[in-house]
Design a protein around this motif. Structure first.
Motif, PDB file in Angstrom:
ATOM      1  N   GLU A  72      44.737  37.107  33.612  1.00 36.13           N
ATOM      2  CA  GLU A  72      43.993  36.768  32.399  1.00 36.13           C
ATOM      3  C   GLU A  72      44.996  36.519  31.287  1.00 36.13           C
ATOM      4  OE1 GLU A  72      41.257  39.892  31.436  1.00 36.13           O
ATOM      5  OE2 GLU A  72      40.006  39.497  33.192  1.00 36.13           O
ATOM      6  N   VAL A  73      44.709  35.511  30.470  1.00 36.56           N
ATOM      7  CA  VAL A  73      45.503  35.229  29.284  1.00 36.56           C
ATOM      8  C   VAL A  73      44.535  35.205  28.118  1.00 36.56           C
ATOM      9  CG1 VAL A  73      46.973  33.540  28.114  1.00 36.56           C
ATOM     10  CG2 VAL A  73      47.228  33.924  30.577  1.00 36.56           C
ATOM     11  N   GLN A  74      44.851  35.988  27.087  1.00 37.41           N
ATOM     12  CA  GLN A  74      43.982  36.109  25.921  1.00 37.41           C
ATOM     13  C   GLN A  74      42.557  36.519  26.339  1.00 37.41           C
ATOM     14  OE1 GLN A  74      47.015  35.921  24.087  1.00 37.41           O
ATOM     15  NE2 GLN A  74      45.442  35.668  22.565  1.00 37.41           N
ATOM     16  N   ASP A  75      42.457  37.434  27.285  1.00 34.03           N
ATOM     17  CA  ASP A  75      41.185  37.996  27.761  1.00 34.03           C
ATOM     18  C   ASP A  75      40.295  36.981  28.474  1.00 34.03           C
ATOM     19  OD1 ASP A  75      41.769  40.581  26.815  1.00 34.03           O
ATOM     20  OD2 ASP A  75      41.110  40.002  24.800  1.00 34.03           O
ATOM     21  N   LYS A 124      51.953  35.139  19.594  1.00 34.85           N
ATOM     22  CA  LYS A 124      51.881  36.139  20.670  1.00 34.85           C
ATOM     23  C   LYS A 124      50.852  35.704  21.715  1.00 34.85           C
ATOM     24  CE  LYS A 124      54.079  39.731  18.545  1.00 34.85           C
ATOM     25  NZ  LYS A 124      55.402  40.023  18.962  1.00 34.85           N
ATOM     26  N   ILE A 125      51.202  35.914  22.966  1.00 38.66           N
ATOM     27  CA  ILE A 125      50.275  35.656  24.060  1.00 38.66           C
ATOM     28  C   ILE A 125      50.105  36.954  24.830  1.00 38.66           C
ATOM     29  CG2 ILE A 125      49.900  34.413  26.216  1.00 38.66           C
ATOM     30  CD1 ILE A 125      51.408  32.088  25.051  1.00 38.66           C
ATOM     31  N   GLN A 126      48.858  37.408  24.946  1.00 38.82           N
ATOM     32  CA  GLN A 126      48.559  38.624  25.702  1.00 38.82           C
ATOM     33  C   GLN A 126      48.131  38.233  27.114  1.00 38.82           C
ATOM     34  OE1 GLN A 126      45.544  40.553  23.394  1.00 38.82           O
ATOM     35  NE2 GLN A 126      47.005  41.323  21.893  1.00 38.82           N
ATOM     36  N   TYR A 127      48.588  39.000  28.081  1.00 44.55           N
ATOM     37  CA  TYR A 127      48.212  38.737  29.461  1.00 44.55           C
ATOM     38  C   TYR A 127      47.887  40.038  30.169  1.00 44.55           C
ATOM     39  CZ  TYR A 127      52.763  40.471  30.900  1.00 44.55           C
ATOM     40  OH  TYR A 127      53.842  41.266  31.124  1.00 44.55           O
ATOM     41  N   GLU A 128      47.113  39.912  31.225  1.00 44.59           N
ATOM     42  CA  GLU A 128      46.836  41.039  32.114  1.00 44.59           C
ATOM     43  C   GLU A 128      46.776  40.500  33.530  1.00 44.59           C
ATOM     44  OE1 GLU A 128      43.872  44.842  32.809  1.00 44.59           O
ATOM     45  OE2 GLU A 128      43.251  43.266  31.416  1.00 44.59           O
ATOM     46  N   MET A 129      47.420  41.204  34.448  1.00 46.59           N
ATOM     47  CA  MET A 129      47.412  40.833  35.851  1.00 46.59           C
ATOM     48  C   MET A 129      46.767  41.975  36.620  1.00 46.59           C
ATOM     49  SD  MET A 129      50.628  39.512  38.119  1.00 46.59           S
ATOM     50  CE  MET A 129      51.546  41.006  37.819  1.00 46.59           C
ATOM     51  N   LYS A 130      45.704  41.642  37.354  1.00 44.95           N
ATOM     52  CA  LYS A 130      44.996  42.651  38.149  1.00 44.95           C
ATOM     53  C   LYS A 130      44.960  42.176  39.591  1.00 44.95           C
ATOM     54  CE  LYS A 130      41.396  42.173  35.435  1.00 44.95           C
ATOM     55  NZ  LYS A 130      40.093  42.300  34.792  1.00 44.95           N
ATOM     56  N   GLY A 131      45.017  43.132  40.494  1.00 44.23           N
ATOM     57  CA  GLY A 131      44.954  42.750  41.891  1.00 44.23           C
ATOM     58  C   GLY A 131      44.717  43.933  42.792  1.00 44.23           C
ATOM     59  N   LYS A 132      44.676  43.631  44.079  1.00 46.35           N
ATOM     60  CA  LYS A 132      44.524  44.703  45.059  1.00 46.35           C
ATOM     61  C   LYS A 132      45.229  44.338  46.348  1.00 46.35           C
ATOM     62  CE  LYS A 132      40.161  43.320  47.138  1.00 46.35           C
ATOM     63  NZ  LYS A 132      38.818  43.732  47.499  1.00 46.35           N
ATOM     64  N   LEU A 133      45.725  45.366  46.999  1.00 46.60           N
ATOM     65  CA  LEU A 133      46.251  45.273  48.346  1.00 46.60           C
ATOM     66  C   LEU A 133      45.187  45.871  49.243  1.00 46.60           C
ATOM     67  CD1 LEU A 133      49.878  46.595  47.762  1.00 46.60           C
ATOM     68  CD2 LEU A 133      49.128  44.231  47.865  1.00 46.60           C
ATOM     69  N   SER A 134      44.587  45.054  50.093  1.00 38.54           N
ATOM     70  CA  SER A 134      43.500  45.542  50.945  1.00 38.54           C
ATOM     71  C   SER A 134      44.061  46.234  52.166  1.00 38.54           C
ATOM     72  CB  SER A 134      42.598  44.384  51.383  1.00 38.54           C
ATOM     73  OG  SER A 134      41.895  43.899  50.277  1.00 38.54           O
ATOM     74  N   GLY A 135      43.505  47.391  52.441  1.00 33.24           N
ATOM     75  CA  GLY A 135      43.890  48.149  53.626  1.00 33.24           C
ATOM     76  C   GLY A 135      42.745  48.161  54.618  1.00 33.24           C
ATOM     77  N   SER A 136      42.876  48.975  55.638  1.00 36.42           N
ATOM     78  CA  SER A 136      41.821  49.074  56.632  1.00 36.42           C
ATOM     79  C   SER A 136      40.766  50.077  56.180  1.00 36.42           C
ATOM     80  CB  SER A 136      42.411  49.511  57.976  1.00 36.42           C
ATOM     81  OG  SER A 136      43.030  50.771  57.826  1.00 36.42           O
ATOM     82  N   GLY A 137      39.557  49.894  56.642  1.00 37.68           N
ATOM     83  CA  GLY A 137      38.473  50.810  56.299  1.00 37.68           C
ATOM     84  C   GLY A 137      38.165  50.763  54.822  1.00 37.68           C
ATOM     85  N   PHE A 138      38.180  51.939  54.172  1.00 39.49           N
ATOM     86  CA  PHE A 138      37.867  52.029  52.748  1.00 39.49           C
ATOM     87  C   PHE A 138      39.104  51.775  51.884  1.00 39.49           C
ATOM     88  CE2 PHE A 138      34.830  55.009  54.734  1.00 39.49           C
ATOM     89  CZ  PHE A 138      33.669  54.340  54.391  1.00 39.49           C
ATOM     90  N   GLY A 139      40.245  51.572  52.500  1.00 38.47           N
ATOM     91  CA  GLY A 139      41.489  51.546  51.751  1.00 38.47           C
ATOM     92  C   GLY A 139      41.785  50.238  51.044  1.00 38.47           C
ATOM     93  N   ALA A 140      41.732  50.254  49.750  1.00 39.47           N
ATOM     94  CA  ALA A 140      42.226  49.158  48.926  1.00 39.47           C
ATOM     95  C   ALA A 140      42.992  49.802  47.782  1.00 39.47           C
ATOM     96  CB  ALA A 140      41.094  48.297  48.397  1.00 39.47           C
ATOM     97  N   THR A 141      44.215  49.373  47.594  1.00 39.30           N
ATOM     98  CA  THR A 141      45.033  49.911  46.517  1.00 39.30           C
ATOM     99  C   THR A 141      45.034  48.895  45.387  1.00 39.30           C
ATOM    100  OG1 THR A 141      46.416  51.064  48.127  1.00 39.30           O
ATOM    101  CG2 THR A 141      47.303  50.802  45.906  1.00 39.30           C
ATOM    102  N   ARG A 142      44.456  49.268  44.264  1.00 38.09           N
ATOM    103  CA  ARG A 142      44.358  48.365  43.117  1.00 38.09           C
ATOM    104  C   ARG A 142      45.543  48.589  42.184  1.00 38.09           C
ATOM    105  NH1 ARG A 142      39.640  45.769  43.195  1.00 38.09           N
ATOM    106  NH2 ARG A 142      38.037  46.638  44.529  1.00 38.09           N
TER     107      ARG A 142
END
Length: 160
Positions: A72-75, A124-142
């Motif tokens: 995201e850039v500037q929300d 000024k430019i505001q940014y946010e980077m969000k993501g996840k590493l998907s694992g097996s079963g219930f496992g996702a590391t955000r």
């Protein structure tokens, strides 16, 4: 026969609770952009290969089978990407993970108009980077990281 089902159910519940308990107390992953390379796009889009350096400050490895990333850039959503890459970030170690990302021409225009209208503040430019590493079963590391950077004075909106 019902007693056997109850024992099996009990063992499954205990195993599930132990799995959940092992997820508690984990420190968040540290994720930074290690590099960006251009990719061939289609029509009205820009494609980039974003290389993420993922550091794991925990005592156990983080195994993943798929990556999702949004910037995201500037929300406002600016770029997104997914990869079916799989691997492991070692305990107290790091890995570089490549994710192809797409930026549509419409998003680029929207961001440019927002900056020209002063939505970015004084250079000024505001940014946010969000993501996840998907694992097996219930496992996702955000993971998430955010910050801001200064635009060069010659290109900053309202620069005189």
């Amino acid at each position: 026969m019902h007693r056997r089902h109850a024992v099996v159910l009990f063992v499954l519940v205990v195993a599930l609770l132990q799995g959940c308990a092992s997820l508690q107390g984990r420190d968040p992953l540290q994720v930074t952009v290690a590099g960006i390379e251009p990719l061939e796009g289609q029509g009205m889009e820009l494609r980039l290969l974003v290389k993420l350096r993922v550091q794991n400050p925990n005592d156990s490895p983080v195994n993943y089978n798929g990556v999702a990333l949004e910037m995201e850039v500037q929300d406002k959503t600016f770029a997104s990407g997914v990869s079916d890459e799989s691997g492991s970030v070692p305990r107290f170690g790091e890995s570089v993970i490549a994710v192809p990302m797409t930026i549509s021409a419409f998003r680029m225009v929207r961001q440019a108009i927002g900056m020209l209208q002063g939505g970015a503040g004084p250079g000024k430019i505001q940014y946010e980077m969000k993501g996840k590493l998907s694992g097996s079963g219930f496992g996702a590391t955000r993971f998430s990281t955010k910050g801001e950077f200064d635009m060069p004075a010659a290109t900053a909106p309202n620069a005189t």
